[in-house]
Design a protein around this motif. Structure first.
Motif, PDB file in Angstrom:
ATOM      1  N   ASP A 164       9.009   4.474   5.437  1.00 29.59           N
ATOM      2  CA  ASP A 164       7.580   4.392   5.125  1.00 29.59           C
ATOM      3  C   ASP A 164       6.824   5.180   6.197  1.00 29.59           C
ATOM      4  N   ALA A 207       4.388  -3.576   1.963  1.00 26.87           N
ATOM      5  CA  ALA A 207       4.797  -2.667   0.875  1.00 26.87           C
ATOM      6  C   ALA A 207       6.188  -2.098   1.104  1.00 26.87           C
ATOM      7  N   HIS A 217       4.771  -2.931   7.167  1.00 26.62           N
ATOM      8  CA  HIS A 217       3.777  -3.267   6.139  1.00 26.62           C
ATOM      9  C   HIS A 217       4.527  -3.945   4.993  1.00 26.62           C
ATOM     10  N   TYR A 258      -4.210   9.555   1.093  1.00 26.72           N
ATOM     11  CA  TYR A 258      -5.537   9.091   1.527  1.00 26.72           C
ATOM     12  C   TYR A 258      -5.533   8.631   2.986  1.00 26.72           C
ATOM     13  N   SER A 307       1.072   8.229   1.858  1.00 25.27           N
ATOM     14  CA  SER A 307      -0.126   8.176   1.003  1.00 25.27           C
ATOM     15  C   SER A 307      -1.110   9.215   1.510  1.00 25.27           C
ATOM     16  N   VAL A 330       3.680   6.183   5.908  1.00 30.58           N
ATOM     17  CA  VAL A 330       2.244   6.137   5.608  1.00 30.58           C
ATOM     18  C   VAL A 330       1.410   6.186   6.891  1.00 30.58           C
ATOM     19  N   HIS A 331       1.763   5.368   7.849  1.00 28.87           N
ATOM     20  CA  HIS A 331       0.910   5.324   9.038  1.00 28.87           C
ATOM     21  C   HIS A 331       1.143   6.506   9.982  1.00 28.87           C
ATOM     22  N   ASN A 350       0.241   5.432  -5.469  1.00 28.27           N
ATOM     23  CA  ASN A 350       0.149   5.033  -4.054  1.00 28.27           C
ATOM     24  C   ASN A 350       1.550   4.705  -3.560  1.00 28.27           C
ATOM     25  N   MET A 351       1.679   4.447  -2.284  1.00 25.13           N
ATOM     26  CA  MET A 351       3.005   4.174  -1.715  1.00 25.13           C
ATOM     27  C   MET A 351       3.621   2.919  -2.318  1.00 25.13           C
ATOM     28  N   THR A 352       2.795   1.886  -2.509  1.00 30.28           N
ATOM     29  CA  THR A 352       3.337   0.604  -2.971  1.00 30.28           C
ATOM     30  C   THR A 352       3.971   0.753  -4.354  1.00 30.28           C
ATOM     31  N   PRO A 369      -6.563   4.028   9.801  1.00 29.20           N
ATOM     32  CA  PRO A 369      -5.336   3.433   9.257  1.00 29.20           C
ATOM     33  C   PRO A 369      -5.534   2.805   7.875  1.00 29.20           C
TER      34      PRO A 369
HETATM   35  C1  LIG Z   1       2.260   1.509   6.949  1.00 28.63           C
HETATM   36  C2  LIG Z   1       1.781   1.349   5.543  1.00 28.63           C
HETATM   37  N1  LIG Z   1       2.664   1.298   4.558  1.00 28.63           N
HETATM   38  C3  LIG Z   1       2.298   1.169   3.273  1.00 28.63           C
HETATM   39  C4  LIG Z   1       0.967   1.056   2.919  1.00 28.63           C
HETATM   40  C5  LIG Z   1       0.606   0.925   1.478  1.00 28.63           C
HETATM   41  O1  LIG Z   1       0.112   2.138   1.025  1.00 28.63           O
HETATM   42  P1  LIG Z   1      -0.586   2.304  -0.400  1.00 28.63           P
HETATM   43  O2  LIG Z   1      -1.972   1.755  -0.261  1.00 28.63           O
HETATM   44  O3  LIG Z   1      -0.557   3.774  -0.654  1.00 28.63           O
HETATM   45  O4  LIG Z   1       0.219   1.546  -1.390  1.00 28.63           O
HETATM   46  C6  LIG Z   1      -0.002   1.091   3.918  1.00 28.63           C
HETATM   47  C7  LIG Z   1      -1.434   0.934   3.583  1.00 28.63           C
HETATM   48  O5  LIG Z   1      -2.216   0.501   4.391  1.00 28.63           O
HETATM   49  C8  LIG Z   1       0.414   1.240   5.263  1.00 28.63           C
HETATM   50  O6  LIG Z   1      -0.477   1.306   6.269  1.00 28.63           O
END
Ligand SMILES: Cc1ncc(COP(=O)(O)O)c(C=O)c1O
Length: 422
Positions: free
Chosen positions: A205, A130, A128, A230, A228, A207-208, A99-101, A38
């Motif tokens: 979002d 972000a 998160h 990565y 993201s 990302v996860h 990155n997502m943020t 994660p």
């Molecule tokens: C659920 C979630 N959203 C957003 C982010 C932020 O992603 P980034 O590091 O690409 O900005 C993360 C990073 O851990 C995340 O786990």
């Protein structure tokens, strides 16, 4: 998910693990078990090769009248096509960013140009930061931010509260596809429906969720969705899907010389070309994994869907084993869904606390033995505050990815028994 005729659904774990050179590492003489997915997953060799291959042969800026620049343009177009297959959309709806943020701040600033007093945005306590702070930044414009509640006993989103918080004043609903802290998968389709019912946009979002399940932006009907690479076996980059109409209509902050055409009007300055080369390789890795389990997959999208069927099956088995093993520990509290009958509503991301040990102590001792876990809030700050664990070090997070094995989990449980007794 339905399987097709030629499909085994069993992950070829030997093949999978052979793709990832970092998995062979040891620390203090112990084999490393990467349970920190994660926070960022490991990458297959082909991603490393694509990044270094780009730098070796094609390192150039875009839109030049010579070979390496043209190759760079073609390489970026390939990566957009790969991400379009990944999301189930068209390549001109794919935006790359650091990155997502950063992508989310870019979008929130541009949406904020249209908002002011009387407008509301709904965010959630499960998300998160972000997917919260970039929206809260619009409070400067007089926008009101409302928080949807969670059900504390299983760390799920309180959908009734969410429905209640979305009103005629709501202009956008920002919600996570899955929680990076406790693993809950939200009913995103319903979140989008509730937002649209009131004329609001839905910002998801993912990302996860991305390393654990297939994403279909058309089926979700979300307006914007971000992830993201990565976190799903690729390089450190963010990728945004935006419905074409929004990418055209909204006004990005950008330099005058930058084109007005989509999607490039949302990409400012020079991108990380070498990492973009790595993104195509990461999507092709997943597609190859899919072809391993379903030789009849005729398109890359079909192969990706087959890959996720196998990944979900494998991760489900690991998650059942891990949670069953953890729940017998005296003094252990698991945050999130623990009933195996409901495991299709969670990712294999497991947050626990064990009485008498801080998450940092546990993560440190496990780390010395080669188990790479995480401690703290992982920026899901609203959730750790809401659950009252923020001041006590948050949770210990054990995050599984498809390259993890049952043997690693047995060793982890044995190590934990030694560390905490029970
Ligand atoms: C659920 C979630 N959203 C957003 C982010 C932020 O992603 P980034 O590091 O690409 O900005 C993360 C990073 O851990 C995340 O786990």
């Amino acid at each position: 998910m339905l399987t097709t005729q030629n499909e085994t659904t069993a992950l070829d774990l030997t093949w999978v693990r052979s793709q990832f050179p970092s998995l062979a590492q040891t620390v203090n003489g112990y084999p490393v078990a990467f349970l920190d997915g994660p926070g960022g997953t490991q990458v297959p060799q082909r991603v490393i090769d694509a990044i270094s291959g780009y730098l070796k042969r094609n390192n150039a800026n875009t839109a030049g009248a010579y070979a390496t620049s043209r190759n760079t343009d073609a390489m970026i177009a390939d990566a957009r096509a790969a991400m379009a297959d990944f999301f189930g959309c068209d390549p001109d709806e794919i935006v790359f960013g650091p990155n997502m943020t950063t992508l989310t701040y870019g979008i929130s600033r541009s949406i904020g140009r249209e908002l002011g007093p009387g407008n509301e945005i709904v965010v959630t306590h499960l998300d998160h930061d972000a997917n919260i702070s970039p929206w809260r930044a619009l409070e400067e414009h007089g926008v009101v931010i409302r928080f949807a509640e969670i059900n504390e006993q299983d760390c799920t989103l309180d959908m009734n509260d969410l429905a209640h918080k979305i009103t005629g004043h709501t202009r956008l609903v920002a919600a996570g596809y899955a929680s990076n802290a406790v693993g809950t998968i939200n009913n995103v389709k319903e979140v989008v429906r509730l937002a649209h019912q009131r004329g609001a946009m839905a910002y998801i979002d993912a990302v996860h969720y991305a390393p654990h399940g297939p994403i279909d932006v058309r089926a979700l009907d979300c307006d914007l969705l971000v992830c993201s690479t990565y976190k799903f076996f690729g390089p450190h980059m963010g990728v945004l899907y935006g419905k074409r109409e929004h990418l055209k209509r909204l006004h990005p902050y950008k330099v005058r010389a930058n084109t007005n055409a989509i999607p490039n009007r949302w990409e400012w300055g020079t991108l990380n070309h070498e990492c973009i080369a790595g993104i195509t390789a990461c999507i092709d890795y997943l597609a190859d994994l899919g072809r391993h389990v379903d030789s009849s997959a005729s398109t890359r999208r079909a192969a990706l869907l087959a890959a996720y069927r196998a990944i979900q099956k494998h991760e489900r088995g690991l998650m059942e084993r891990l949670i069953r093993g953890l729940l017998v520990f005296a003094g252990l509290k698991l945050y999130g869904i623990s009933d195996p009958k409901r495991f299709d509503q969670r990712c294999p991301t497991v947050a626990v606390r064990i009485a008498g040990h801080t998450p940092l102590q546990l993560a440190t001792k496990l780390g010395e033995r080669g188990f790479f876990t995480w401690d703290g809030n992982y920026y899901a700050l609203n959730l750790t505050e809401r659950l009252g664990v923020e001041k006590d070090g948050g949770f210990l997070r054990i995050g599984l990815a498809h390259y993890n094995t049952a043997e690693e989990l047995e060793r982890l449980l044995a190590a934990l028994r030694e560390l905490v007794g029970g």
